[in-house]
Design a protein around this motif. Structure first.
Motif: not given
Length: 619
Positions: A466-475, A529-543
């Motif tokens: 759970x912690x790892x998933x939260x880190x990847x998604x910037x939770x 915008x700032x969060x989207x940049x972080x999440x887009x990086x996380x999504x790229x990793x997820x994809x």
């Protein structure tokens, strides 16, 4: 990926078309089906019957005790001074014991039945096709679990209580009357046909008004749900009076139906009582005849008249129970209609531990309504690990297309295959294990941050995962600042979190599921915008390494997709990479220019109202 059809097409199917309507059950058939839920508790029902039998026996026993006491006073029996008070206490003691056994045992059964029905309703709501929710409002469905079940409890508890307790009392009193003087007692049988006719007329009205009450109650529940969930929108648009008037109208309709039911009940019950009182008047007239007075003791006469008078109350209560039964039958009809709805088709047997992610659409067609196609001739092949972006106007079929993958809807023609296996051939649960979805409409559940990340699989994952998933998604960035960290409550629907935080939780949930097929429907729409940049990086990793379908209105977020599909009116009108589609200078290029112009206008003139027109065109 190829736009050509691949593989043979499956036979055309017409899922979602309404099945032939089941024959309408009569009230008696519905009630028998309802009573079938009580069969497992026949032993406890026997205890209840015994209790009410004891209760009923004490009523004529009271009249007999009174008559005996009067006779003993007349003959001056000294022992009666001791025996009569003891009998009085014993009668009340047994009456109380019988009433307790009857009521407690019956409530035990009724609450078990209600509990099981509620569980069956919820299980069925989780099993019915998505189309069922498209055709029924949330308010009406919630009303089935609350209002309708309460009506069933009335029919299964209150009605049976009255029928057993008062019915046995009437039988006991009539037997006593027939034992004392059967000829006089025949007078009560003369009014039976009249009472039956009145009950028949009342029953017809009860059924009709009960159905109308259920419909109006569903409207009341629906408007209440909308008012609570949309209270911010209501306040923003000053729509309080509008909502209040809608609710008042629905509640008034429910009140009118209730009053019609009350009027029928208030008319039928006194009418039945009048018929009974006429029979009693005739009975008393005969009982006070000189011949009967000469052949009876004062105690016998008092007992006879007392028993005759006691008949009024149980008969009145029995006449009123019909309304409760009809409400229960109407509610049971509604609930059984839901329970009889065919669940999602799950006839497949194929299972896989982890799919590769090869997806093929072969001449797929779909429609929500007959003769109104939403998707037509969809042909496409997606290799494992590819990212496919779907763009186009709103209503072009993008969300519908991806909804076919987890089989939220069954496609009407053609075939969809995952790893060369048709989707209907997969066991439904196994198919959905291969797919993770993140939508723009984030759904969070009451509970903690960690519980929402691991929703549905909490017992299968560790805190480290759970912690790892939260880190990847910037939770972790915002969860660490909450009062109780990952144990902090998110509130009803995530109301204690911001829109961006809710979106990150949904993405973390997808990270944790680690499915080979990923569907992103405007997954970054709620982020700054700032969060989207972080999440887009996380999504790229997820994809990475996953077959991904991305629905996006902002074309800048899907420029790196392997293939971009442009949809219009349910068809794929263009496909290719970002550069290829710009070079074609058709649909995609036009959408791109419109959004680029919108961005330029927004930067130069933030308050320009015409910028929205370009956005609408791009949608």
């Amino acid at each position: 990926m190829s736009d050509s059809a691949s593989g043979p097409s499956r036979p055309a199917r017409t899922p979602g078309q309404p099945a032939a309507a089941a024959p309408q059950m009569t009230g008696w058939q519905v009630y028998k089906r309802l009573m079938a839920h009580i069969l497992p508790y026949l032993g406890i029902m026997g205890i209840s019957f015994l209790g009410y039998l004891i209760f009923a026996a004490t009523t004529p026993a009271t009249a007999a005790w009174l008559g005996w006491t009067i006779d003993q006073v007349a003959v001056q029996n000294a022992d009666a001074r001791i025996i009569s008070p003891i009998l009085c206490v014993l009668i009340v003691l047994f009456r109380g014991l019988g009433g307790f056994l009857g009521h407690f045992a019956l409530e035990h059964v009724a609450n078990h039945v209600v509990h099981k029905l509620r569980c069956q309703i919820v299980d069925q709501l989780l099993a019915v096709p998505v189309r069922y929710y498209d055709q029924n409002s949330i308010g009406r469905l919630v009303s089935k679990v609350t209002y309708d079940v309460a009506q069933i409890k009335g029919a299964a508890t209150n009605a049976i209580t009255v029928i057993m307790r008062e019915g046995l009392t009437v039988i006991g009193l009539l037997l006593y009357l027939f034992w004392v003087n059967w000829r006089l007692s025949l007078v009560f049988l003369l009014v039976a046909p009249c009472v039956a006719f009145v009950v028949h007329l009342a029953t017809t009205r009860y059924r009709r008004y009960s159905r109308q009450m259920q419909d109006s109650m569903g409207d009341v529940t629906q408007i209440t749900n909308e008012s609570i969930k949309g209270q911010r929108v209501i306040r923003t648009f000053n729509a309080g009076n509008y909502v209040s008037n809608r609710f008042s109208s629905a509640s008034e309709k429910n009140r009118r139906q209730n009053m019609k039911m009350v009027a029928t009940e208030s008319t039928a019950t006194p009418l039945i009582q009048l018929l009974v009182s006429i029979a009693m008047a005739i009975l008393i007239w005969f009982a006070l005849s000189p011949e009967l007075l000469a052949s009876s003791t004062p105690g016998e006469l008092v007992s006879f008249l007392t028993v005759a008078g006691m008949l009024a109350k149980p008969i009145r209560q029995l006449s009123g129970v019909n309304a409760v039964i009809q409400r229960g039958i109407s509610a049971a009809t509604s609930i059984f209609a839901l329970l009889d709805t065919p669940p999602e088709k799950d006839l497949g047997t194929h299972e896989t531990s982890r799919a590769k992610g090869l997806i093929e659409f072969s001449d797929v067609g779909f429609s929500y309504k007959k003769d109104e196609p939403v998707l037509q001739g969809i042909n496409l092949r997606v290799e494992p690990g590819m990212t496919v972006a779907l763009v186009g106007r709103s209503g072009s079929g993008k969300s519908t297309l991806v909804s076919l993958l987890p089989r939220f809807y069954e496609y009407g023609s053609g075939d969809i295959r995952l790893d060369d296996v048709s989707l209907p051939d997969y066991r439904l649960g196994n198919l959905r294990e291969q797919i993770a979805i993140v939508t723009q409409d984030v759904v969070l559940f009451e509970g903690s941050v960690a519980e929402n990340i691991a929703y549905g699989i909490g017992e299968k994952v560790t805190a480290e995962q759970i912690q790892r998933a939260a880190d990847n998604a910037h939770v972790t960035e915002f969860a660490a600042q909450l009062p109780e960290g990952f144990d902090s409550q998110v509130g009803d629907g995530g109301t204690l979190l911001s829109g961006g935080q809710r979106q990150r939780l949904a993405i973390a949930r997808a990270f944790l599921k680690d499915a080979p097929v990923l569907i992103l429907d405007e997954a970054t729409s709620a982020l700054d915008t700032e969060s989207e940049q972080h999440i887009q990086q996380a999504l790229n990793e997820l994809m990475r390494g996953r077959t991904t379908f991305v629905i996006a209105h902002r074309l800048s977020t899907i420029e790196n997709a392997n293939v971009i599909l442009v949809m219009d009116k349910g068809r794929i009108v263009e496909s290719g990479t970002h550069a290829e589609l710009l070079a074609l200078d058709k649909h995609y290029a036009r959408l791109h220019r419109l959004q680029f112009a919108e961005s330029s206008l927004a930067s130069a003139e933030p308050d320009d109202t015409h910028a929205g027109d370009a956005n609408n065109e791009a949608d």
